[in-house]
Design an enzyme around this catalytic site. Structure first.
Site, mmCIF file in Angstrom:
data_model
loop_
_atom_site.group_PDB
_atom_site.id
_atom_site.type_symbol
_atom_site.label_atom_id
_atom_site.label_comp_id
_atom_site.label_asym_id
_atom_site.label_seq_id
_atom_site.Cartn_x
_atom_site.Cartn_y
_atom_site.Cartn_z
ATOM 1 N N ASP A 5 28.510 39.021 38.818
ATOM 2 C CA ASP A 5 29.546 39.983 39.160
ATOM 3 C C ASP A 5 29.043 40.749 40.380
ATOM 4 O O ASP A 5 27.874 40.654 40.753
ATOM 5 C CB ASP A 5 29.769 40.946 37.978
ATOM 6 N N SER A 6 29.926 41.516 40.969
ATOM 7 C CA SER A 6 29.504 42.351 42.097
ATOM 8 C C SER A 6 28.534 43.446 41.659
ATOM 9 O O SER A 6 27.829 44.009 42.489
ATOM 10 C CB SER A 6 30.743 42.996 42.720
ATOM 11 N N TYR B 124 33.092 44.393 45.766
ATOM 12 C CA TYR B 124 33.725 43.202 46.326
ATOM 13 C C TYR B 124 35.232 43.447 46.535
ATOM 14 O O TYR B 124 35.860 42.808 47.364
ATOM 15 C CB TYR B 124 33.574 42.011 45.378
ATOM 16 N N CYS C 73 33.580 38.385 37.661
ATOM 17 C CA CYS C 73 34.203 39.367 38.543
ATOM 18 C C CYS C 73 35.612 38.880 38.869
ATOM 19 O O CYS C 73 35.790 37.734 39.308
ATOM 20 C CB CYS C 73 33.371 39.467 39.824
ATOM 21 N N THR D 188 37.632 39.851 41.253
ATOM 22 C CA THR D 188 37.858 39.644 42.686
ATOM 23 C C THR D 188 37.265 38.305 43.122
ATOM 24 O O THR D 188 37.928 37.513 43.810
ATOM 25 C CB THR D 188 37.232 40.797 43.502
ATOM 26 N N GLU E 162 32.801 53.805 36.771
ATOM 27 C CA GLU E 162 31.384 53.894 37.143
ATOM 28 C C GLU E 162 30.851 55.309 36.964
ATOM 29 O O GLU E 162 29.680 55.521 36.687
ATOM 30 C CB GLU E 162 31.182 53.423 38.581
ATOM 31 N N CYS F 154 40.427 43.572 36.085
ATOM 32 C CA CYS F 154 39.200 44.005 36.756
ATOM 33 C C CYS F 154 38.159 44.272 35.677
ATOM 34 O O CYS F 154 38.498 44.803 34.603
ATOM 35 C CB CYS F 154 39.455 45.281 37.563
ATOM 36 N N HIS G 43 36.017 46.478 35.286
ATOM 37 C CA HIS G 43 35.779 47.869 34.889
ATOM 38 C C HIS G 43 36.853 48.431 33.951
ATOM 39 O O HIS G 43 36.614 49.414 33.266
ATOM 40 C CB HIS G 43 35.749 48.768 36.122
HETATM 41 N N1 DGL Z 1 33.920 43.412 39.634
HETATM 42 C C1 DGL Z 1 35.065 43.772 40.433
HETATM 43 C C2 DGL Z 1 36.306 43.078 39.865
HETATM 44 O O1 DGL Z 1 36.371 42.734 38.709
HETATM 45 C C3 DGL Z 1 35.278 45.263 40.476
HETATM 46 C C4 DGL Z 1 34.241 46.020 41.282
HETATM 47 C C5 DGL Z 1 34.209 45.618 42.739
HETATM 48 O O2 DGL Z 1 35.165 45.921 43.479
HETATM 49 O O3 DGL Z 1 33.245 44.993 43.121
HETATM 50 O O4 DGL Z 1 37.246 42.872 40.582
#
Ligand code: DGL
Length: 269
Positions: free
Chosen positions: A3-4, A35, A66, A68, A146, A186, A188
């Protein structure tokens, strides 16, 4: 899985609940987070680099935890790793949304990159061509999660600002259709599910893309006969591209169980 940053730990958590015996290698690219605001080209490059790091340690499956990266890079990652199963989080989430929605009106909240890439739209339309999909980028949700502000007045206020135009649009002759399903597209957003539920009410089905991805991973490992059959708990090793102690601290919140700093290894992509 990668993941990012720490958000993908919601996928890890859901997978651990289902498959306690698997050995999991988790890479969070915290040095290059987020990301969600970057171009598809950049996110694909990052995803391919993360993949190399995991594959060189010998993995039986790759999970793009992730949204994205799943939205824009899943095909490139598959092409770069022929023969290795690659699971993204978008398709399982889209499948769950199609199952949950009676009306065929589905809302998706995600990062700017995920919404702009249109992957949820394509995946849902592939299953339900007549579906009406209302996508909304909700970048402040990432910051709130976060920060640990997962409930309360401020978080519900932000959720209301983003979601009320979709779920309670002004009345009038051109009042748009109201969704009966909301995809949390997403990593989060599962942390904010309670606050989101308070805003949209009890009748809307909420699809958590972390849980649906974990179901898909479990099914794929079972179907291919690759589950880890031994007794006891599988270990988790965390890799991060930035500060290991910060990863352990923030990651603990997303995972819901403590991450020891000595289990976090700093790597360079
Ligand atoms: N992990 C990213 C997602 O699920 C969210 C955080 C980011 O923008 O990196 O899209």
């Amino acid at each position: 899985m990668f993941d990012s940053g720490v958000g993908g730990l919601t996928v890890l958590k859901a997978l651990r609940e289902r498959m306690p015996c698997e050995e999991i290698l988790y890479l969070g690219d915290t040095a290059r987070l987020p990301y969600g605001t970057k171009s598809a080209h950049t996110v694909t490059r990052y995803a391919l680099q993360a993949t190399v790091k995991l594959v060189e340690r010998g993995v039986k499956m790759l999970v793009i935890a992730c949204n994205t990266a799943s939205s824009v890079a899943v095909d490139a990652v598959r092409r770069a790793n022929p023969g290795l199963p690659v699971i993204g989080v978008v398709r399982p989430g889209a499948q769950a949304a199609c199952r949950a929605s009676k009306s065929g009106v589905i809302a998706v909240v995600a990062t700017e990159g995920t919404i702009a890439g249109g992957a949820y739209h394509r995946a849902i339309h592939a299953l339900r061509p007549e579906a009406l999909i209302l996508g909304r980028a909700t970048p402040l949700f990432v910051a709130l999660a976060e920060e640990g502000w997962v409930e309360g007045e401020i978080t519900e206020g932000v959720a209301a600002r983003y979601l009320m135009p979709i779920f309670d649009p002004p009345s009038g002759s051109d009042r748009p259709s109201v969704p009966d399903t909301l995809v949390l597209g997403c990593t989060h957003f599962p942390l904010l599910a309670g606050a989101i539920r308070n805003v949209i009410g009890p009748d809307v089905a909420i699809v958590d893309s972390a849980a649906t991805a974990a179901d898909a991973i479990q099914a794929e490992l079972r179907d291919s006969g690759q589950t880890n059959g031994r007794d006891g708990c599988g270990g988790t090793l965390f890799l991060t591209t930035d500060d290991a102690s910060k990863f352990a601290r923030t990651g603990t919140m997303f995972l819901g169980t403590p991450i020891a700093e000595q289990d976090v290894e700093l790597v360079d992509l």
